[in-house]
Design a protein around this motif. Structure first.
Motif, PDB file in Angstrom:
ATOM      1  N   ILE A   1       0.845  -1.194   0.000  1.00 51.70           N
ATOM      2  CA  ILE A   1       0.000   0.000   0.000  1.00 51.70           C
ATOM      3  C   ILE A   1       0.877   1.239   0.000  1.00 51.70           C
ATOM      4  O   ILE A   1       1.828   1.341   0.784  1.00 51.70           O
ATOM      5  N   LEU A   2       0.580   2.176  -0.870  1.00 53.51           N
ATOM      6  CA  LEU A   2       1.293   3.448  -0.955  1.00 53.51           C
ATOM      7  C   LEU A   2       0.315   4.578  -0.682  1.00 53.51           C
ATOM      8  O   LEU A   2      -0.775   4.615  -1.256  1.00 53.51           O
ATOM      9  N   PHE A   3       0.698   5.487   0.218  1.00 52.02           N
ATOM     10  CA  PHE A   3      -0.072   6.696   0.468  1.00 52.02           C
ATOM     11  C   PHE A   3       0.774   7.915   0.123  1.00 52.02           C
ATOM     12  O   PHE A   3       1.982   7.946   0.417  1.00 52.02           O
ATOM     13  N   THR A   4       0.166   8.893  -0.515  1.00 49.37           N
ATOM     14  CA  THR A   4       0.825  10.172  -0.751  1.00 49.37           C
ATOM     15  C   THR A   4      -0.059  11.279  -0.189  1.00 49.37           C
ATOM     16  O   THR A   4      -1.277  11.114  -0.038  1.00 49.37           O
ATOM     17  N   ASP A   5       0.560  12.414   0.111  1.00 45.31           N
ATOM     18  CA  ASP A   5      -0.196  13.590   0.532  1.00 45.31           C
ATOM     19  C   ASP A   5       0.620  14.831   0.188  1.00 45.31           C
ATOM     20  O   ASP A   5       1.856  14.771   0.103  1.00 45.31           O
ATOM     21  N   LEU A   6      -0.066  15.922  -0.028  1.00 57.38           N
ATOM     22  CA  LEU A   6       0.608  17.189  -0.324  1.00 57.38           C
ATOM     23  C   LEU A   6       1.018  17.864   0.976  1.00 57.38           C
ATOM     24  O   LEU A   6       0.227  17.934   1.923  1.00 57.38           O
ATOM     25  N   LYS A   7       2.233  18.359   1.011  1.00 59.18           N
ATOM     26  CA  LYS A   7       2.686  19.122   2.167  1.00 59.18           C
ATOM     27  C   LYS A   7       2.282  20.579   1.963  1.00 59.18           C
ATOM     28  O   LYS A   7       2.567  21.182   0.935  1.00 59.18           O
ATOM     29  N   GLY A   8       1.625  21.136   2.952  1.00 60.54           N
ATOM     30  CA  GLY A   8       1.238  22.547   2.878  1.00 60.54           C
ATOM     31  C   GLY A   8       0.189  22.844   1.835  1.00 60.54           C
ATOM     32  O   GLY A   8       0.225  23.889   1.181  1.00 60.54           O
ATOM     33  N   SER A   9      -0.768  21.929   1.648  1.00 59.69           N
ATOM     34  CA  SER A   9      -1.792  22.160   0.622  1.00 59.69           C
ATOM     35  C   SER A   9      -2.691  23.338   0.975  1.00 59.69           C
ATOM     36  O   SER A   9      -3.213  24.024   0.083  1.00 59.69           O
ATOM     37  N   THR A  10      -2.876  23.602   2.272  1.00 64.92           N
ATOM     38  CA  THR A  10      -3.714  24.742   2.680  1.00 64.92           C
ATOM     39  C   THR A  10      -3.122  26.049   2.179  1.00 64.92           C
ATOM     40  O   THR A  10      -3.835  26.919   1.659  1.00 64.92           O
ATOM     41  N   SER A  11      -1.798  26.208   2.317  1.00 62.72           N
ATOM     42  CA  SER A  11      -1.152  27.441   1.853  1.00 62.72           C
ATOM     43  C   SER A  11      -1.205  27.558   0.340  1.00 62.72           C
ATOM     44  O   SER A  11      -1.219  28.663  -0.206  1.00 62.72           O
ATOM     45  N   LEU A  12      -1.256  26.406  -0.365  1.00 69.18           N
ATOM     46  CA  LEU A  12      -1.376  26.436  -1.822  1.00 69.18           C
ATOM     47  C   LEU A  12      -2.680  27.100  -2.228  1.00 69.18           C
ATOM     48  O   LEU A  12      -2.712  27.955  -3.124  1.00 69.18           O
ATOM     49  N   TYR A  13      -3.783  26.726  -1.586  1.00 72.62           N
ATOM     50  CA  TYR A  13      -5.073  27.328  -1.886  1.00 72.62           C
ATOM     51  C   TYR A  13      -5.079  28.812  -1.521  1.00 72.62           C
ATOM     52  O   TYR A  13      -5.680  29.634  -2.218  1.00 72.62           O
ATOM     53  N   GLU A  14      -4.399  29.174  -0.427  1.00 71.55           N
ATOM     54  CA  GLU A  14      -4.348  30.573  -0.003  1.00 71.55           C
ATOM     55  C   GLU A  14      -3.514  31.408  -0.965  1.00 71.55           C
ATOM     56  O   GLU A  14      -3.825  32.566  -1.236  1.00 71.55           O
ATOM     57  N   THR A  15      -2.466  30.805  -1.520  1.00 70.76           N
ATOM     58  CA  THR A  15      -1.530  31.564  -2.362  1.00 70.76           C
ATOM     59  C   THR A  15      -2.068  31.790  -3.771  1.00 70.76           C
ATOM     60  O   THR A  15      -2.016  32.905  -4.293  1.00 70.76           O
ATOM     61  N   VAL A  16      -2.564  30.741  -4.408  1.00 68.57           N
ATOM     62  CA  VAL A  16      -2.945  30.853  -5.824  1.00 68.57           C
ATOM     63  C   VAL A  16      -4.455  30.896  -6.034  1.00 68.57           C
ATOM     64  O   VAL A  16      -4.913  31.087  -7.162  1.00 68.57           O
ATOM     65  N   GLY A  17      -5.225  30.694  -5.001  1.00 70.02           N
ATOM     66  CA  GLY A  17      -6.677  30.721  -5.135  1.00 70.02           C
ATOM     67  C   GLY A  17      -7.255  29.339  -5.346  1.00 70.02           C
ATOM     68  O   GLY A  17      -6.559  28.413  -5.791  1.00 70.02           O
ATOM     69  N   ASP A  18      -8.538  29.205  -5.058  1.00 69.31           N
ATOM     70  CA  ASP A  18      -9.191  27.899  -5.108  1.00 69.31           C
ATOM     71  C   ASP A  18      -9.133  27.263  -6.487  1.00 69.31           C
ATOM     72  O   ASP A  18      -8.789  26.080  -6.627  1.00 69.31           O
ATOM     73  N   ALA A  19      -9.497  28.000  -7.528  1.00 67.15           N
ATOM     74  CA  ALA A  19      -9.589  27.428  -8.872  1.00 67.15           C
ATOM     75  C   ALA A  19      -8.233  26.938  -9.365  1.00 67.15           C
ATOM     76  O   ALA A  19      -8.100  25.820  -9.859  1.00 67.15           O
ATOM     77  N   ALA A  20      -7.203  27.798  -9.230  1.00 60.86           N
ATOM     78  CA  ALA A  20      -5.869  27.427  -9.700  1.00 60.86           C
ATOM     79  C   ALA A  20      -5.301  26.271  -8.880  1.00 60.86           C
ATOM     80  O   ALA A  20      -4.677  25.350  -9.417  1.00 60.86           O
ATOM     81  N   ALA A  21      -5.531  26.307  -7.559  1.00 59.19           N
ATOM     82  CA  ALA A  21      -5.021  25.245  -6.687  1.00 59.19           C
ATOM     83  C   ALA A  21      -5.702  23.920  -7.006  1.00 59.19           C
ATOM     84  O   ALA A  21      -5.056  22.872  -7.083  1.00 59.19           O
ATOM     85  N   TYR A  22      -6.998  23.946  -7.215  1.00 59.43           N
ATOM     86  CA  TYR A  22      -7.724  22.726  -7.530  1.00 59.43           C
ATOM     87  C   TYR A  22      -7.245  22.133  -8.857  1.00 59.43           C
ATOM     88  O   TYR A  22      -7.078  20.920  -8.982  1.00 59.43           O
ATOM     89  N   GLY A  23      -7.011  23.012  -9.847  1.00 57.26           N
ATOM     90  CA  GLY A  23      -6.506  22.537 -11.127  1.00 57.26           C
ATOM     91  C   GLY A  23      -5.151  21.868 -10.984  1.00 57.26           C
ATOM     92  O   GLY A  23      -4.885  20.824 -11.618  1.00 57.26           O
ATOM     93  N   GLN A  24      -4.281  22.449 -10.156  1.00 54.37           N
ATOM     94  CA  GLN A  24      -2.962  21.854  -9.964  1.00 54.37           C
ATOM     95  C   GLN A  24      -3.057  20.525  -9.208  1.00 54.37           C
ATOM     96  O   GLN A  24      -2.328  19.576  -9.512  1.00 54.37           O
ATOM     97  N   VAL A  25      -3.963  20.460  -8.243  1.00 52.30           N
ATOM     98  CA  VAL A  25      -4.153  19.214  -7.505  1.00 52.30           C
ATOM     99  C   VAL A  25      -4.672  18.125  -8.436  1.00 52.30           C
ATOM    100  O   VAL A  25      -4.218  16.975  -8.393  1.00 52.30           O
ATOM    101  N   ARG A  26      -5.609  18.465  -9.342  1.00 52.64           N
ATOM    102  CA  ARG A  26      -6.121  17.500 -10.303  1.00 52.64           C
ATOM    103  C   ARG A  26      -5.010  17.008 -11.229  1.00 52.64           C
ATOM    104  O   ARG A  26      -4.915  15.816 -11.522  1.00 52.64           O
ATOM    105  N   ARG A  27      -4.171  17.921 -11.688  1.00 52.57           N
ATOM    106  CA  ARG A  27      -3.053  17.512 -12.558  1.00 52.57           C
ATOM    107  C   ARG A  27      -2.070  16.624 -11.803  1.00 52.57           C
ATOM    108  O   ARG A  27      -1.479  15.699 -12.380  1.00 52.57           O
ATOM    109  N   HIS A  28      -1.900  16.895 -10.516  1.00 52.69           N
ATOM    110  CA  HIS A  28      -0.980  16.081  -9.717  1.00 52.69           C
ATOM    111  C   HIS A  28      -1.540  14.666  -9.535  1.00 52.69           C
ATOM    112  O   HIS A  28      -0.792  13.686  -9.480  1.00 52.69           O
ATOM    113  N   PHE A  29      -2.877  14.515  -9.479  1.00 51.09           N
ATOM    114  CA  PHE A  29      -3.481  13.182  -9.445  1.00 51.09           C
ATOM    115  C   PHE A  29      -3.149  12.415 -10.727  1.00 51.09           C
ATOM    116  O   PHE A  29      -2.826  11.223 -10.697  1.00 51.09           O
ATOM    117  N   GLU A  30      -3.234  13.092 -11.859  1.00 56.95           N
ATOM    118  CA  GLU A  30      -2.907  12.457 -13.150  1.00 56.95           C
ATOM    119  C   GLU A  30      -1.431  12.068 -13.201  1.00 56.95           C
ATOM    120  O   GLU A  30      -1.074  11.007 -13.723  1.00 56.95           O
TER     121      GLU A  30
END
Length: 354
Positions: free
Chosen positions: A177-206
């Protein structure tokens, strides 16, 4: 898989067994009905046409004694009574001179294991005639089991409707079993905004799915910004984790904000279940893997010290000059401290180890 039962009966062996994903559930191919009619018979793993593991077979009557000449084999061997499934295992190593004796009674064999002799004398003192087979003790490599197939991303992509019936649970002796998680994901949403952060998170899933699938694994589910993935082999999980961390810099090129990943790995037994109409995994192994990921600091891979007992894993790290840092941690919900290893990754892509 919805028709899969938790227990099966083998008519050939005359025994019942649990539907373990590692050993007793095999992928089967069949011809299309438009070509010809095919009969879906149930056999031991490998089928009746793949029996090189059977060295000899004998009928031993009541009170009869037979002598078996043991052939040389690189694999460990065993003597098994068909139907009853009582067995005696041979020790591995060089063959010993001389003869060992075994007695089979209604209560079973006189010994659970013996050495590795040239000859074995077998006496049947039970109340029935018996059929014995001398066979390899290891599993046939020419089979594809459910544990391997269901860990592949192609299976989840092409056969997402193939799940167990609700309430059914099937054991797996070993899964990674492998688990991954983003470090400091809360600050990512604060820095670039919800839409941009969500798009980057989706691309990171891919991005994660690409490297997980490339190494014979599959994404089981996403949990917020985290990913849970499964692998059949421990070395595949480590290869995927290394590639993910070492190719993350390229993924971050051109992004508004770099992401940092934490990764945890663990191998052990688990159960496969139907969760929300998809194949999922539960048990202590999954819980420990999630807790181990929580010990990661970002840009690293953390796994238990016993994870490195696999020979192929050590070869993989040695081939790429990887250095490990050992430490001890208390994992939430797990009794006692756990010996862990931290692997700090570098930018170059890893070499492939066969």
């Amino acid at each position: 898989m919805s028709d899969l039962n938790e227990e099966f009966h083998c008519d050939l062996c005359g025994i019942n067994y649990d539907a373990n994903f590692d050993q007793y559930v095999e992928l089967q191919f069949s011809v299309h009905p438009s070509v010809r009619k095919a009969y879906a018979e149930v056999y031991c793993v490998g089928g009746p046409m793949i029996t090189p593991h059977v060295k000899m077979q004998k009928i031993v009557g009541i009170g009869e004694t037979v002598l078996l000449n043991i052939p040389e084999s690189l694999e460990s061997l065993r003597v098994r009574v068909v139907q009853a499934n009582d067995q005696v295992r041979f020790e591995t190593g060089e063959m010993q001179k001389g003869r060992d004796s075994l007695v089979y009674s209604d209560g079973g064999w006189s010994f659970a294991s013996i050495g590795n002799p040239l000859e074995v004398e077998i006496t049947n003192s039970s109340s029935n005639d018996i059929v014995i087979v001398l066979e390899q003790d290891s599993w046939n490599a020419e089979k594809v089991t459910a544990a391997k197939v269901t860990a592949m991303q192609e299976f989840h992509d092409l056969f997402s409707s193939e799940v167990l019936s609700p309430g059914k649970k099937i054991g797996i002796d070993r899964v990674t079993i492998l688990f991954t998680d983003l470090k400091g994901s809360t600050s990512l949403y604060e820095t670039v905004g919800d839409a941009a952060a969500y798009g980057q998170v989706r691309r990171h899933f891919e991005f994660l799915t690409q490297h997980i699938a490339k190494n014979s694994g599959s994404v089981v589910k996403t949990i917020g910004d985290a990913v849970m993935a499964v692998f059949h082999l421990p070395e595949d999980g480590l290869k995927a984790a290394l590639e993910i961390q070492q190719n993350l810099a390229g993924f971050n090129d051109g992004a508004n904000e770099d992401i940092v990943l934490k990764i945890g790995l663990y191998s052990g037994p688990a159960i496969a279940v139907n969760s929300n109409d998809r194949l999922d995994y539960f048990g202590r192994t999954v819980n420990i893997a999630a807790r181990i990921e929580g010990q990661a600091e970002g840009g690293d891979i953390v796994f238990s010290s016993d994870y490195m007992e696999q020979t192929n894993l050590r070869k993989l790290l040695d081939a790429n000059g990887m250095q490990l840092e050992a430490f001890t941690a208390n994992l939430k919900g797990i009794e006692g401290s756990v010996e862990l290893m931290r692997l700090k990754t570098a930018a170059p892509a890893i070499k492939t180890v066969g």
